[in-house]
Design an enzyme around this catalytic site. Sequence first.
Site, PDB file in Angstrom:
ATOM      1  N   HIS A  10     -28.899  -8.546  -5.832  1.00  0.00           N
ATOM      2  CA  HIS A  10     -27.530  -8.035  -5.739  1.00  0.00           C
ATOM      3  C   HIS A  10     -26.912  -8.402  -4.400  1.00  0.00           C
ATOM      4  O   HIS A  10     -27.598  -8.842  -3.480  1.00  0.00           O
ATOM      5  CB  HIS A  10     -27.516  -6.519  -5.938  1.00  0.00           C
ATOM      6  CG  HIS A  10     -27.576  -6.091  -7.373  1.00  0.00           C
ATOM      7  ND1 HIS A  10     -27.680  -4.777  -7.773  1.00  0.00           N
ATOM      8  CD2 HIS A  10     -27.548  -6.822  -8.529  1.00  0.00           C
ATOM      9  CE1 HIS A  10     -27.704  -4.706  -9.099  1.00  0.00           C
ATOM     10  NE2 HIS A  10     -27.641  -5.939  -9.575  1.00  0.00           N
ATOM     11  N   ASP A  24     -25.478   0.315  -5.882  1.00  0.00           N
ATOM     12  CA  ASP A  24     -26.838   0.670  -6.297  1.00  0.00           C
ATOM     13  C   ASP A  24     -27.182   2.071  -5.791  1.00  0.00           C
ATOM     14  O   ASP A  24     -26.674   2.521  -4.746  1.00  0.00           O
ATOM     15  CB  ASP A  24     -27.839  -0.348  -5.761  1.00  0.00           C
ATOM     16  CG  ASP A  24     -27.622  -1.739  -6.361  1.00  0.00           C
ATOM     17  OD1 ASP A  24     -26.976  -1.823  -7.425  1.00  0.00           O
ATOM     18  OD2 ASP A  24     -28.081  -2.724  -5.762  1.00  0.00           O
ATOM     19  N   SER A  30     -25.679  -8.479 -14.401  1.00  0.00           N
ATOM     20  CA  SER A  30     -25.075  -7.613 -13.377  1.00  0.00           C
ATOM     21  C   SER A  30     -24.360  -8.384 -12.278  1.00  0.00           C
ATOM     22  O   SER A  30     -23.550  -7.809 -11.560  1.00  0.00           O
ATOM     23  CB  SER A  30     -26.149  -6.707 -12.761  1.00  0.00           C
ATOM     24  OG  SER A  30     -27.109  -7.476 -12.056  1.00  0.00           O
TER      25      SER A  30
END
Length: 380
Positions: free
Chosen positions: A322, A348, A281
Amino acid sequence: MKRTVILYALLILYIIINSIFIVPSKVPLYNELINPLMWIIICGIAIFLSKDNSIRIKDENNKTQSLFIVMVIYIIIYFLLGLIFGFQRTPYAKDIMHILMNLWSFGGIIFFQEFIRSSMIKLEKKKKLNFVLIVILFAIANLSFNNFLDNFANIKNLFIFVVATAIPIFVASGVLTYLSYIGGAKLPIIYRLFVALPEFIVPIIPNLDWFATAVLGVTLPLAVFVYLNYVHLNKIERLSRRERKKNNPAMYIPIFVFIALIAGFVVGIFKYQPIAVLSGSMHPTFDRGDAVVIRKLTNAEKDQLQKDDVIQYASGSKFVVHRIVEIDNDESGNRIFVTKGDNNNGIDLNPVTYDQVVGKVSFIIKYIGYPSVWLSGMVS
């Protein structure tokens, strides 16, 4: 040889009866009566068969004192680990009657087992192959067969069982057999009492995770072996100054310190902790199979987080790494972080609160996270 075969057969019979018939059936009074009684019978036979054999033990007092020193240091380190991992209440009652019952059920078995081990070593003298069999049989005999098949329910359970339980038990069995050879039953009894009794006589013990349990379970017997082997050789073999220097256990201190530091780094004892990347990701910043080193943040340091910082945060039972794409405030005026994976199309699902933030990515190490990736793939 025939007398030794009798003891081997008795141990194997005990393991079969215990693992297949008694433990799975949850027989009443197993710990209090049945298990000790079986070991008493085997112990009595072992002592009778080995009564005409003996091993001369040299410098017994010095070896005993040396082992006491190592084990006291272990107890200190063990409880200091509670300051890092936290403490938990022991599952055993602490009134006098229950303490005495536990001392009989568990401490008594330690005495019986080590007298059996010592008797078998007397019969075998220096036959290395038979020593290996002794190590294996006692290791298996000390595995817990309560819900044993649950360890094979999935790869994760099996891995944790092998690393945190089976390997430490086999390593300890090897060292206990060596201690019995150089010091009779006394040395392994001392070792096992120091390891086993704290949870029966104190109200709280360190709440170690499986990784810390595995590291401690392997490091302790190896440290005991290194030091007691030096004490034994120094007295028995009359080592020269050069040989004493070569075998000096102080030489192994940097190795044990290095192992402790690496273990502490991996489990997150220090300010920095490595995390294996299990997804893509965040490509191209870092990829699956890389590792990122997280710097844990205090609340004051969380105030200094900025847009484009890459953070680790808790999402339910998982952790996510992230990038912060926006910093905002919730309805109560508390600061929140909107995050997104560099390789994801959207942000998210939920904003990240202060309490969820664990740390910030400090640097990236390519490829070294692949073992964790492979293990995770096997488990899933």
